[in-house]
Structures are given as structure tokens and as C-alpha cells.
Design an enzyme around this catalytic site. Structure first.
Site, PDB file in Angstrom:
ATOM      1  N   HIS A  72      88.494  73.471  21.102  1.00 56.01           N
ATOM      2  CA  HIS A  72      90.017  73.115  21.886  1.00 56.01           C
ATOM      3  C   HIS A  72      90.530  71.930  21.961  1.00 56.01           C
ATOM      4  CE1 HIS A  72      91.067  77.740  24.093  1.00 56.01           C
ATOM      5  NE2 HIS A  72      90.374  77.516  22.764  1.00 56.01           N
ATOM      6  N   TYR A 201      99.151  76.764  30.912  1.00 51.65           N
ATOM      7  CA  TYR A 201      99.015  77.052  32.619  1.00 51.65           C
ATOM      8  C   TYR A 201     100.582  77.014  32.797  1.00 51.65           C
ATOM      9  CZ  TYR A 201      94.258  74.958  32.700  1.00 51.65           C
ATOM     10  OH  TYR A 201      92.980  74.593  32.623  1.00 51.65           O
ATOM     11  N   PRO A 293      88.898  75.842  40.858  1.00 48.10           N
ATOM     12  CA  PRO A 293      88.869  76.410  38.803  1.00 48.10           C
ATOM     13  C   PRO A 293      90.054  75.479  38.189  1.00 48.10           C
ATOM     14  CG  PRO A 293      90.365  78.012  40.042  1.00 48.10           C
ATOM     15  CD  PRO A 293      89.613  77.051  41.207  1.00 48.10           C
ATOM     16  N   LYS A 297      86.725  72.552  36.398  1.00 48.35           N
ATOM     17  CA  LYS A 297      85.758  71.281  36.812  1.00 48.35           C
ATOM     18  C   LYS A 297      84.097  72.036  37.378  1.00 48.35           C
ATOM     19  CE  LYS A 297      87.902  67.748  34.794  1.00 48.35           C
ATOM     20  NZ  LYS A 297      87.547  68.177  33.689  1.00 48.35           N
ATOM     21  N   TYR A 385      91.446  65.912  31.864  1.00 45.89           N
ATOM     22  CA  TYR A 385      90.586  67.797  31.412  1.00 45.89           C
ATOM     23  C   TYR A 385      90.067  67.558  30.304  1.00 45.89           C
ATOM     24  CZ  TYR A 385      92.180  72.305  30.592  1.00 45.89           C
ATOM     25  OH  TYR A 385      91.910  73.356  30.500  1.00 45.89           O
TER      26      TYR A 385
END
Length: 394
Positions: A72, A201, A293, A297, A385
Site C-alpha cells: 500500500h 479511517y 491499534p 504499531k 505510519y
């Protein structure tokens, strides 16, 4: 029994450490309380940072990941009627994340360990750690009713939040930092095509939602729920209806629903214990820290712990520089606290908190607008990220 490194726990962190050590010629034995099937049955994370991908490659267990993992290059955040894509690859200098389930990582590591003949003792009961501050620590355990002893040079505690390793350190030696969040994630796994090729998200007045995936044909979705909720109160139909209500309309229209393979509710917690070592015992992964979550990580932090411990053990065995192991906790914690901050921040700006007033709600929205509308803000999210770099060990 005798070995160089005793590893407590055959989850991904223990197995990865064992594989790296084995390839380096350092003998190790893994003790696991559960059965292999139980370990494989855990439904866990699926987003791997570049650093973990590289570490799995170094361990020689990347063949299936390279074939089946989904790379991704971006991630999307939806809020206040807007959709913003974060170009991870461009903003982080070429780094990406790989979607490949923790179950698959564990299976690959199990198969690699079995193929190389290294010892893993499953269903090891009553595990106890001894003489941790001495020169020759050892582990005792029961197997098939027999009490056994494993002598070693070092012990790696990779047995999770509830494991014996952290409990073996005197409580007065540890400082605990913790925040428990007032909600959980209700997750659903389904053999349906993901609604998007990248993760979404969503911050919504009804609560947080996440569209994730395990493969091109298996989806993982989450909705924020109060801690009082019970899984059995959520039919598949109720879940899909609630998820659609929290997603942008154009995403909800494309959502393919289907029967759930698994549903569960996970509480959210931030937790760190300091130090992460006591004598010749070194904690790694969930034994030492937990993250909500939201930032993906947890598994990745375990991998960076393993990388640090592995490289320090190499220094000890190959160069006789065992004193470097005293730096283990400090090295790990520098990276851990940055990941804890990012996970806390993502949780704070994407969820609805029960005590949020109008001012706090507007601040949350403005925080998202600022970060997602600024090149510097986008770069900050992206570099965290995809994963901050591992610290070099001289």
C-alpha cells in the site's frame, strides 16, 4: 536441556527472534504455553511497516509475503464529509506498508523453524524464570507431567501482556505507564472483496470506523463501540448497517457484505513498562508495551524490539561485547514512546469520546483539517505510519 538463548513465547516476536538467531548460528529454544493451532488461531494485525518487511526478508521468511502481501502506497482518512488520501510513498521518501496478516507471518515463521530443526516446546506449563541477575539464568517448566530445566545465557520474554516474563521482574523495579480508553473496537472478518484497495479511517459522529483487509478477497472491518457492548448482541446485519452509516456514502454504496468468519471486541489501551530488562531477561513486544491499534504499531513495535535484541546478542556472541546489552531498554524505549505518541494521537483525533464537549469536538476536527491540509502535517503522519527508522547499533 541447555541453550544459548531461551525464548519465552512462540508468537511472531519469539519466532522471529529465534529464526534470526538460528541463521546467525546462535542456539535457541522456544517455550510456548499453548498449542501451535491455538497460536495460529489468534486474529491480529495485518499492516507491516517497511522495517518489519525488511526484517522478515533478513530472516529468510519473506517468500509468501512477497507473493501474497499487498503493498500500500497510501491511506485515506474520512471526516466531516471530506476524504483525504495520504500519499505515504511520496511523503516518506519511498517507503510503503504491506498488508499481510499476523496469522500468515506466524505460519511462515513456524514452518521455517520446523524446516531448520530448531527446538520449540509447545504446551510448556508452569514456566518459571530463575537467577535472572546471575551469570547462568535458567528456566523450569512442565511437559507431559515431567519437570524440566533449561539452562541458558540469556532469556527473551516474548510471551505477551499476560505472560510470566514481566511478572518475573520485581514490581518495585518497574515503572508502569498506562491509559485505558473508554471504548473498544468491534471487528468483523469476512471473505468479501475489500471496499477500497487502501485502508480507510473514518471519524464520524456515530463513532470511528476502519475499512481494512487481509487479502484481495478477505476484508476486516471495525467500528468503535462502548465497553459495555457484547459481541453476541451484534448480528452481521447490525454490524454492516452500522458500518455503512459511518462511511462516506460513495464508499458505503460499494461495500460488499457477507457472513462473518469471526467477530470480536478488543479494548483499547496504551501501556509501557520501564525498564524492559532485568539482569539477563529482556522483554520484547506486548510483554513490555501495548498500543491502541489505530496506528497499526503493535506487531511492528515487537519487530523493532526483536531487531534491537538480535543485533545486541550478535555483538555479545561474535565480538564479546556483552555490556552493550545494558543499552537494550533505552534503545527500544526511544522508538516505543514515539510510536505510543502516534497511536495515542491517531486514537484521539479519530474516535468519539463519551465526555467530549462542543469545544473539544471542534478542536478535534480542526486538528484533522490542519494536519491533512498541510504538507508538513501530511509528512508527519506518513513518516510515522510507515514506521520510524530503527536505531543503528555501533
Amino acid at each position: 536441556m541447555k541453550t544459548q538463548v531461551a525464548i519465552i513465547g512462540a508468537g511472531p516476536s519469539g519466532l522471529l527472534l529465534g529464526q534470526l538467531l538460528h541463521k546467525a548460528g546462535i542456539d535457541n529454544v522456544i517455550l510456548e504455553r499453548q498449542t501451535p493451532d491455538y497460536v495460529l488461531g489468534r486474529i491480529r494485525a495485518g499492516v507491516l511497516e517497511q522495517g518489519m518487511v525488511d526484517l522478515l526478508r533478513e530472516a529468510g521468511v519473506d517468500r509468501r509475503m512477497a507473493r501474497d502481501g499487498l503493498v500500500h502506497e497510501g491511506v485515506e482518512i474520512a471526516f466531516a464529509g471530506q476524504r483525504r488520501r495520504i500519499d505515504l510513498k511520496r511523503l516518506s521518501g519511498g517507503k510503503t506498508v504491506t498488508v499481510y496478516g499476523q496469522t500468515e507471518v506466524t505460519r511462515d515463521l513456524m514452518e521455517a523453524r520446523e524446516a531448520c530443526g530448531a527446538t520449540t516446546v509447545y504446551q510448556a506449563a508452569e514456566v518459571r524464570l530463575h537467577d535472572l541477575q546471575g551469570e547462568r539464568p535458567y528456566v523450569t517448566f512442565e511437559r507431559d507431567g515431567e519437570r524440566l530445566r533449561l539452562d541458558c545465557d540469556y532469556i527473551a520474554g516474548c510471551d505477551g501482556f499476560h505472560g510470566i516474563s514481566r511478572q518475573s521482574i520485581p514490581a518495585e523495579r518497574l515503572k508502569v505507564f498506562e491509559r485505558v480508553y473508554p471504548f473498544g473496537w468491534l471487528g468483523l472478518l469476512a471473505d468479501t472483496p475489500p471496499v477500497s484497495h487502501e485502508l480507510i479511517y473514518a471519524n464520524h459522529p456515530r463513532g470511528f470506523a476502519l475499512c481494512s483487509q487481509r487479502s484481495a478477497t478477505r476484508s476486516r472491518y471495525y467500528v468503535q463501540v462502548p465497553l459495555s457492548e457484547k459481541v453476541e448482541d451484534w448480528s452481521d446485519e447490525r454490524f454492516w448497517t452500522e458500518l455503512k452509516a459511518r462511511l462516506p456514502s460513495e464508499v458505503a454504496e460499494k461495500l460488499v457484505t457477507g457472513p462473518s468468519l469471526e467477530k470480536s471486541i478488543a479494548p483499547l489501551r496504551s501501556f509501557v513498562v520501564e525498564p524492559m530488562q532485568h539482569g539477563r531477561l529482556f522483554l520484547a513486544g506486548d510483554a513490555a508495551h501495548i498500543v491502541p491499534p489505530t496506528g497499526a504499531k503493535g506487531l511492528n513495535l515487537a519487530a523493532s524490539d526483536v531487531s534491537t535484541l538480535y543485533r545486541l546478542l550478535l555483538k555479545a556472541y561474535r565480538e564479546g561485547r556483552g555490556e552493550l546489552l545494558e543499552r537494550y531498554s533505552a534503545i527500544c524505549l526511544r522508538r516505543i514512546w514515539k510510536a505510543e505518541r502516534f497511536s495515542w494521537w491517531m486514537t484521539s483525533v479519530l474516535h468519539r469520546f463519551p465526555d467530549t464537549d462542543a469545544f473539544s469536538q471542534r478542536i478535534q476536527q480542526t486538528e484533522l483539517e490542519y494536519y491533512l491540509g498541510s504538507e508538513a502535517g501530511l509528512a508527519t503522519i506518513a513518516e510515522n505510519y510507515v514506521g520510524l527508522p530503527y536505531e543503528e547499533i555501533e
